[in-house]
Design a protein around this motif. Structure first.
Motif, mmCIF file in Angstrom:
data_model
loop_
_atom_site.group_PDB
_atom_site.id
_atom_site.type_symbol
_atom_site.label_atom_id
_atom_site.label_comp_id
_atom_site.label_asym_id
_atom_site.label_seq_id
_atom_site.Cartn_x
_atom_site.Cartn_y
_atom_site.Cartn_z
ATOM 1 N N LEU A 36 1.222 -1.177 -0.088
ATOM 2 C CA LEU A 36 0.123 -0.322 -0.004
ATOM 3 C C LEU A 36 0.683 1.367 0.214
ATOM 4 N N MET A 37 1.778 1.271 0.550
ATOM 5 C CA MET A 37 2.981 2.230 1.096
ATOM 6 C C MET A 37 3.220 2.358 -0.318
ATOM 7 N N VAL A 38 4.113 1.361 -1.365
ATOM 8 C CA VAL A 38 5.029 1.674 -2.268
ATOM 9 C C VAL A 38 4.084 2.189 -3.386
ATOM 10 N N ASN A 39 2.316 1.626 -3.309
ATOM 11 C CA ASN A 39 2.217 2.401 -4.149
ATOM 12 C C ASN A 39 1.416 3.309 -4.485
ATOM 13 N N LYS A 40 1.277 4.376 -3.168
ATOM 14 C CA LYS A 40 0.757 4.811 -2.758
ATOM 15 C C LYS A 40 1.565 6.237 -3.482
ATOM 16 N N PHE A 41 2.600 5.552 -3.431
ATOM 17 C CA PHE A 41 4.515 7.614 -3.373
ATOM 18 C C PHE A 41 4.335 6.572 -4.629
ATOM 19 N N LYS A 42 3.576 5.784 -6.088
ATOM 20 C CA LYS A 42 4.690 5.734 -6.992
ATOM 21 C C LYS A 42 4.439 7.208 -8.019
ATOM 22 N N ASP A 43 3.756 8.313 -7.524
ATOM 23 C CA ASP A 43 4.286 9.115 -8.365
ATOM 24 C C ASP A 43 5.206 10.374 -7.436
ATOM 25 N N CYS A 44 5.804 9.556 -6.662
ATOM 26 C CA CYS A 44 6.553 10.528 -6.038
ATOM 27 C C CYS A 44 7.957 10.593 -6.188
ATOM 28 N N ASP A 45 8.766 11.376 -6.445
ATOM 29 C CA ASP A 45 10.325 11.310 -7.223
ATOM 30 C C ASP A 45 11.224 10.764 -5.505
ATOM 31 N N ALA A 46 10.787 11.371 -4.275
ATOM 32 C CA ALA A 46 11.870 11.069 -3.285
ATOM 33 C C ALA A 46 11.251 10.327 -2.198
ATOM 34 N N VAL A 47 11.404 9.526 -1.285
ATOM 35 C CA VAL A 47 10.494 9.163 -0.185
ATOM 36 C C VAL A 47 11.430 9.444 0.860
ATOM 37 N N TYR A 48 12.030 9.588 1.986
ATOM 38 C CA TYR A 48 12.304 9.983 3.196
ATOM 39 C C TYR A 48 11.277 9.114 4.389
ATOM 40 N N PHE A 49 12.652 7.923 4.363
ATOM 41 C CA PHE A 49 12.052 7.092 5.365
ATOM 42 C C PHE A 49 12.801 7.269 6.701
ATOM 43 N N THR A 50 11.897 7.794 8.035
ATOM 44 C CA THR A 50 12.452 7.954 9.047
ATOM 45 C C THR A 50 12.574 7.543 10.249
ATOM 46 N N SER A 51 12.789 5.760 9.917
ATOM 47 C CA SER A 51 13.087 4.325 10.439
ATOM 48 C C SER A 51 14.082 3.938 9.336
ATOM 49 N N GLN A 52 15.156 3.658 9.489
ATOM 50 C CA GLN A 52 16.147 2.429 8.905
ATOM 51 C C GLN A 52 14.790 0.827 9.156
ATOM 52 N N ARG A 53 13.811 0.610 10.121
ATOM 53 C CA ARG A 53 13.608 -0.494 10.254
ATOM 54 C C ARG A 53 12.502 -0.853 8.981
ATOM 55 N N VAL A 54 11.389 0.274 8.690
ATOM 56 C CA VAL A 54 11.067 1.005 7.249
ATOM 57 C C VAL A 54 11.386 0.650 6.199
ATOM 58 N N PHE A 55 12.973 1.132 5.673
ATOM 59 C CA PHE A 55 12.714 1.069 4.709
ATOM 60 C C PHE A 55 13.687 -0.243 4.325
ATOM 61 N N MET A 56 14.242 -0.858 6.117
ATOM 62 C CA MET A 56 14.848 -2.845 5.501
ATOM 63 C C MET A 56 13.427 -3.030 4.700
ATOM 64 N N ARG A 57 12.727 -3.343 5.539
ATOM 65 C CA ARG A 57 11.775 -4.197 5.452
ATOM 66 C C ARG A 57 10.724 -3.565 4.151
ATOM 67 N N THR A 58 10.750 -2.227 3.677
ATOM 68 C CA THR A 58 10.628 -1.939 2.365
ATOM 69 C C THR A 58 11.167 -2.376 1.190
ATOM 70 N N MET A 59 12.560 -3.007 1.116
ATOM 71 C CA MET A 59 13.892 -3.648 0.714
ATOM 72 C C MET A 59 13.974 -4.719 0.670
ATOM 73 N N SER A 60 13.086 -5.652 1.574
ATOM 74 C CA SER A 60 13.252 -6.954 1.545
ATOM 75 C C SER A 60 12.315 -6.863 0.735
ATOM 76 N N PHE A 61 10.938 -6.582 0.709
ATOM 77 C CA PHE A 61 9.272 -6.938 0.299
ATOM 78 C C PHE A 61 9.505 -7.466 -1.449
ATOM 79 N N SER A 62 10.100 -5.769 -1.754
ATOM 80 C CA SER A 62 10.380 -5.240 -3.153
ATOM 81 C C SER A 62 11.361 -6.523 -3.763
ATOM 82 N N ALA A 63 12.258 -6.867 -3.108
ATOM 83 C CA ALA A 63 12.846 -8.157 -3.333
ATOM 84 C C ALA A 63 12.820 -9.902 -3.709
#
Length: 324
Positions: free
Chosen positions: A229-256
């Motif tokens: 949901l979050m990835v699709n929500k930001f599909k039209d953005c040109d930058a995303v700021y992750f305030t938490s390393q845990r969220v960033f790593m989880r997102t990268m794992s999900f994408s992989a």
């Protein structure tokens, strides 16, 4: 169990002489030859220091505790490691405790530590942990807070200036031509995340981009549907700021493992070190905290309090830097 008196009887010297040598306080009070013999016999008899007896005699356990909210988090793991290294040099044992972001567990652990008579506590408190910290202070336990602070609580604090670091990083994105910048964070009411989001919003407003502020809070980090949901929500953005390393790593794992990912022309900014991800094809930037310096300062403050070097509690902020 072998005692100091046993060593004294073997060498026909006083118990106080043995105590001075084994405590490292002999100096010029005991001849080098006698010191050598005391150490030799202590080893021969397999003498072990009675920590309980020493604690009763000196009032010190030589034990401190580090309480973190998530030991699997890279920041807290590295912080604990460096505190342990500092404590080791000072002759202290460190009990590391994980509170799992739970006030109930934090309270149970602090009550247990009070019973164990630890000499001091370095804590990353969970949301709502003010009363537990206040209780420790009232009980006379030296306490230093790290990473998370409570307004109005008279206690030492060590961390980074989250607001300034986030402001500079978001301004750098805007200066680099990014305009549609979103922010994603954990749905936790804690001071570091609050300050990072506040900085993002202030900078966007100052740049005339208030209408483009886009915030998303992740409630259930381990649910794929929430990350998608979050990835699709930001599909039209040109930058995303992750305030938490845990969220960033989880997102990268999900994408992989799903193939659902951000566009490769997007810029991804994260608070805390994510250098292992720099080769993924994205423009990845991160805000690096001086973890070793934070650990050293927090232990130094605690050690001074344990030693009775009374000073007014202070707040110490280190500067973080953005790595491009």
């Amino acid at each position: 169990m072998v005692s100091m008196q046993d060593i004294a009887d073997r060498l026909k010297v006083s118990r106080s002489t043995v105590s001075l040598v084994l405590s490292g306080k002999a100096g010029n009070k005991v001849s080098p030859a006698v010191q050598k013999e005391v150490i030799r016999v202590a080893r021969e008899l397999d003498y072990r220091i009675n920590d309980l007896a020493r604690s009763l005699r000196t009032g010190e356990s030589r034990i401190i505790s580090v309480i973190v909210t998530d030991i699997s988090n890279d920041f807290f793991g590295r912080l604990t490691f460096h505190i342990q290294e500092e404590a080791k040099q000072a002759g202290y044992l460190v009990l590391t405790i994980n509170s799992n972001e739970s006030v109930k567990e934090f309270k149970e652990m602090t009550e247990m530590l009070l019973g164990k008579k630890v000499d001091g506590i370095i804590a990353v408190p969970p949301p709502g942990g003010e009363d537990c910290v206040s209780e420790l202070i009232e009980q006379g336990v030296p306490v230093v807070l790290v990473d998370r602070e409570f307004a109005g609580l008279d206690v030492d604090y060590v961390g980074v200036n989250n607001y300034d670091a986030s402001s500079q990083a978001v301004k750098a994105l805007i200066d680099g031509g990014f305009r549609n910048i979103a922010v994603v964070t954990l749905d936790l009411d804690i001071s570091p995340l609050d300050e990072r989001i506040r900085a993002y919003k202030d900078v966007m407003k100052e740049a005339g981009l208030a209408d483009r502020i886009l915030e998303h809070r992740v409630r259930f980090l381990h649910e794929d549907a929430e990350i998608e949901l979050m990835v699709n929500k930001f599909k039209d953005c040109d930058a995303v700021y992750f305030t938490s390393q845990r969220v960033f790593m989880r997102t990268m794992s999900f994408s992989a493992h799903t193939g659902i990912s951000f566009r490769e022309d997007m810029c991804l900014l994260c608070f805390d070190d994510v250098s292992p991800y720099l080769g993924l094809g994205f423009d990845i930037r991160y805000i690096e905290q001086p973890i070793e310096a934070i650990a050293r300062k927090s232990f130094d403050l605690l050690f001074r309090r344990i030693r009775g070097e009374e000073t007014a509690p202070g707040k110490y902020y280190f500067q973080a830097k953005c790595i491009v």
